[in-house]
Design a protein around this motif. Structure first.
Motif, PDB file in Angstrom:
ATOM      1  N   ALA A 199      -2.431   5.745  -3.303  1.00  0.00           N
ATOM      2  CA  ALA A 199      -3.439   6.802  -2.707  1.00  0.00           C
ATOM      3  C   ALA A 199      -2.644   8.104  -2.734  1.00  0.00           C
ATOM      4  CB  ALA A 199      -4.198   6.402  -1.415  1.00  0.00           C
ATOM      5  N   LEU A 200      -3.219   9.136  -2.778  1.00  0.00           N
ATOM      6  CA  LEU A 200      -2.667  10.265  -2.797  1.00  0.00           C
ATOM      7  C   LEU A 200      -3.353  11.377  -1.750  1.00  0.00           C
ATOM      8  CD1 LEU A 200      -0.938  12.655  -4.201  1.00  0.00           C
ATOM      9  CD2 LEU A 200      -2.793  13.082  -5.917  1.00  0.00           C
ATOM     10  N   ARG A 259       0.866  -1.197  -0.045  1.00  0.00           N
ATOM     11  CA  ARG A 259      -0.046   0.073  -0.018  1.00  0.00           C
ATOM     12  C   ARG A 259       0.950   1.270  -0.028  1.00  0.00           C
ATOM     13  NH1 ARG A 259      -2.315  -4.328  -0.707  1.00  0.00           N
ATOM     14  NH2 ARG A 259      -4.129  -5.153   0.307  1.00  0.00           N
ATOM     15  N   HIS A 260       0.630   2.199  -0.790  1.00  0.00           N
ATOM     16  CA  HIS A 260       1.428   3.394  -0.912  1.00  0.00           C
ATOM     17  C   HIS A 260       0.770   4.572  -0.993  1.00  0.00           C
ATOM     18  CE1 HIS A 260       5.454   4.411  -3.113  1.00  0.00           C
ATOM     19  NE2 HIS A 260       5.130   5.205  -2.639  1.00  0.00           N
ATOM     20  N   ALA A 300      -0.197   3.597  -9.965  1.00  0.00           N
ATOM     21  CA  ALA A 300      -0.769   2.594  -9.823  1.00  0.00           C
ATOM     22  C   ALA A 300      -1.050   1.628 -11.178  1.00  0.00           C
ATOM     23  CB  ALA A 300      -2.398   3.225  -9.535  1.00  0.00           C
ATOM     24  N   VAL A 301      -0.905   2.090 -12.347  1.00  0.00           N
ATOM     25  CA  VAL A 301      -0.924   1.580 -13.649  1.00  0.00           C
ATOM     26  C   VAL A 301       0.503   0.676 -13.630  1.00  0.00           C
ATOM     27  CG1 VAL A 301      -0.601   1.651 -16.079  1.00  0.00           C
ATOM     28  CG2 VAL A 301      -2.430   2.804 -14.944  1.00  0.00           C
ATOM     29  N   GLU A 350      -1.779  14.114  -9.305  1.00  0.00           N
ATOM     30  CA  GLU A 350      -2.732  13.138  -9.451  1.00  0.00           C
ATOM     31  C   GLU A 350      -2.222  12.084 -10.619  1.00  0.00           C
ATOM     32  OE1 GLU A 350      -6.071  15.857 -10.133  1.00  0.00           O
ATOM     33  OE2 GLU A 350      -6.427  16.165  -7.873  1.00  0.00           O
ATOM     34  N   GLU A 351      -1.736  12.741 -11.631  1.00  0.00           N
ATOM     35  CA  GLU A 351      -1.248  11.948 -12.747  1.00  0.00           C
ATOM     36  C   GLU A 351      -0.150  11.066 -12.221  1.00  0.00           C
ATOM     37  OE1 GLU A 351      -0.602  10.273 -16.567  1.00  0.00           O
ATOM     38  OE2 GLU A 351      -2.490  11.266 -15.698  1.00  0.00           O
ATOM     39  N   LEU A 352       0.848  11.259 -11.513  1.00  0.00           N
ATOM     40  CA  LEU A 352       1.889  10.632 -10.892  1.00  0.00           C
ATOM     41  C   LEU A 352       1.254   9.436 -10.202  1.00  0.00           C
ATOM     42  CD1 LEU A 352       4.780  10.233 -10.417  1.00  0.00           C
ATOM     43  CD2 LEU A 352       4.449  11.576  -8.154  1.00  0.00           C
ATOM     44  N   ALA A 353       0.255   9.602  -9.410  1.00  0.00           N
ATOM     45  CA  ALA A 353      -0.529   8.649  -8.697  1.00  0.00           C
ATOM     46  C   ALA A 353      -1.246   7.521  -9.652  1.00  0.00           C
ATOM     47  CB  ALA A 353      -1.468   9.044  -7.720  1.00  0.00           C
TER      48      ALA A 353
END
Length: 136
Positions: free
Chosen positions: A56-57, A22-23, A47-48, A40-43
């Motif tokens: 999560a961010l 979990r990150h 995840a991809v 948000e794009e980095l998160a």
């Protein structure tokens, strides 16, 4: 129990997490949605890239979700080992006081939770090398 780099040597109970990790990414926060978009794009990309890892961010201030809310969401989804990565270039008051206080307060209420906090990005030699490559 939680640990941050400012605490000194890592206790034996903390180790690099693999597998079903979990990150939680933590950024400063802003009321401006344009400022939040790269985080948000980095998160999303993280995840991809790591589909077995729940990413999560959260933000320290000015916008939701805040760190306690994001930790609670992960905890109530069954996470008991959470890696926290501050998206900051260096340790200032937020990483030496604010974030550790939030992590410890949450951890104290949930003794079955292990939180590992990464150092600031700018303190990592690999990040410094990548930044130099972009700036050169």
């Amino acid at each position: 129990m939680s640990w941050c780099p400012a605490d000194g040597p890592k206790p034996a109970r903390f180790s690099v997490m693999t597998g079903n990790a979990r990150h939680l990414l933590v950024a400063h926060g802003s009321s401006d949605a344009r400022w939040r978009a790269p985080f948000e794009e980095l998160a999303r990309q993280l995840a991809v890239r790591h589909p077995a890892c729940l990413v999560a961010l959260s933000y320290l201030e000015k916008c939701p979700p805040d760190v306690p809310a994001a930790l609670a969401d992960l905890y109530y989804r069954g996470c008991r080992h959470i890696r926290v990565s501050p998206l900051f270039l260096s340790h200032g008051a937020h990483l030496t006081r604010d974030l550790p206080d939030l992590l410890c307060a949450f951890s104290d209420r949930h003794p079955d939770l292990v939180i590992v906090c990464d150092p600031a990005l700018g303190e990592r030699p690999d990040f410094q090398a990548a930044l130099l490559a972009v700036l050169a």
